[in-house]
Design an enzyme around this catalytic site. Sequence first.
Site, PDB file in Angstrom:
ATOM      1  N   LYS A 108       0.849  -1.187   0.000  1.00 45.82           N
ATOM      2  CA  LYS A 108       0.000   0.000   0.000  1.00 45.82           C
ATOM      3  C   LYS A 108       0.884   1.236   0.000  1.00 45.82           C
ATOM      4  CE  LYS A 108      -1.917   2.786   2.865  1.00 45.82           C
ATOM      5  NZ  LYS A 108      -1.971   4.018   2.024  1.00 45.82           N
ATOM      6  N   GLU A 158       9.539  16.213  15.286  1.00 47.08           N
ATOM      7  CA  GLU A 158       9.928  16.040  13.889  1.00 47.08           C
ATOM      8  C   GLU A 158       9.114  16.983  13.002  1.00 47.08           C
ATOM      9  OE1 GLU A 158      10.939  12.362  10.927  1.00 47.08           O
ATOM     10  OE2 GLU A 158       9.032  12.249  11.988  1.00 47.08           O
ATOM     11  N   GLU A 187       9.734   1.348  10.941  1.00 44.67           N
ATOM     12  CA  GLU A 187      10.785   2.362  10.805  1.00 44.67           C
ATOM     13  C   GLU A 187      10.084   3.698  10.899  1.00 44.67           C
ATOM     14  OE1 GLU A 187      12.635   5.297   9.504  1.00 44.67           O
ATOM     15  OE2 GLU A 187      12.887   4.342   7.548  1.00 44.67           O
TER      16      GLU A 187
END
Length: 498
Positions: A195, A402, A270
């Site tokens: 996906k 982030e 990850e």
Amino acid sequence: MVKLTQQLTQFLNKKTFGHFINGAYTTPSLTNSIEVINPANEETIVSVSKGSPEDVDYAVRTAKTAFEYQSPWRKMSPDDRGKILFSIAEKLEEHKESLAQLITLENGKLIKDARSSDVGGASKTFRYYAGWTTKIEGETLDISQPQKGNKQNFAFTRREPIGVIAAIVPWNFPLSIASWKVAPALAAGCTVVLKPSEETPLSALLFAELAVEAGLPPGVLNVVTGDGATTGSALISHKDISKVTFTGSTQTGKIIGKAAMENVTGVSLELGGKSPAIVFDDAIDFDATAKGVAAGIFRNQGQVCVAGSRVYIHKNVFDKVLTDIAHVAEKMKISDGFDEAADLGPLVSRSHLEGVCAYIQKGQEEGAVLMSGGDQPFDKGCFLQPTIFSVTDNEQTIVQEEIFGPVLVAIPFTDMEDALQKANDSKMGLAATVWTKDISKAMTMVNRLQAGVVYVNSPVRSDPNLPLGGYKHSGIGRELGKTGVYAYTTLKSVNIVY
């Protein structure tokens, strides 16, 4: 406007795309679709189907059938499986320009980076894992179980493919990160439902076409397009998925991890990064260091998981190094990704641009000093100047969270202990860089930095034989290298009494 290849023109002439399942496209959904937008001009390229739970179920069932013990894929020898992976690598090289142009259209990435990092990187990864199909090993073991009648034990382990893999990939490197998951999974003998991100689904679809042309049996690789809430959720919660591998934000990774545990499905995550670059006052070459730090954050518009978005500079050289980095940033050319001379292209989408700009505003509100950039240079497109802040408080939002854009935060430090304390003061621990000519200092930093990847005197770069993964909230597991292929196997222990 750049002239698109004939292959890409024909590909885009479809206008609407269904899912790619069992070696062919499904009928596209005209009522439940997603527009793919070019971030350079914010115009619609084509539309793709938004996968429903029924679409996902069809893809998973197809992959499960392709994985069955007597299927052509499972019966194939490791050597023949390796030949197909090598052929996929060759197909990627053969169609590099079409794929690179497509990635630049849907992602905004510089065409030169699309060629090298995305398509070139994917080709190298498939070529690397083509060699691993014949090298998956078990072990013989000496065990101490007593057996009646003076019989003996012959104990060993074998590695077997784990099953159907759900691979969910982000938009920043849509093809190369897909290869990090698909190539080792196929090398291990698994089948895959991929996906892609809803922002960049097209390169995955063209890649699937090429994989079938390269000889991959139908059903071994399937692509379902759609969003996370509907399509992704149905995929990760499907009972016949044996493992979920995901690259993306920490927040989404936590959701995926919880959902996978409902079916006791394996996960490899990850996740986010807030990677530090530490510049000592004995750096080998300050000009080269400034360029390296700038490359580490501004590459791909800062949309890189391992981007060095925090730079800690020794107080003795703080002003000089920060000024040098700012000079590098201010000389960067911002342009459409098809401009071969460009240094920065657009961010991936309007919504992502707005999110990055909100962080820039937040930084100024909290007292960070804006040293360079911060503005949108054009009226049209998702472009943003490379942005540099100077900060003294390591707890500020732009230091801790982030941003995933071309935003660098610079903080001074006094000594090695101060640098380590500040660099490790983060929930994340994906990567780090150290800039010094002192090998003892470098090794001390390598030993004590809480990061899954550490580079010395260079920005972080990926290589198929170098495992990648993070500490803390930056993920679970590793990709690439030997570790990457073994992650798609399950270990079976056997004892023969004779």
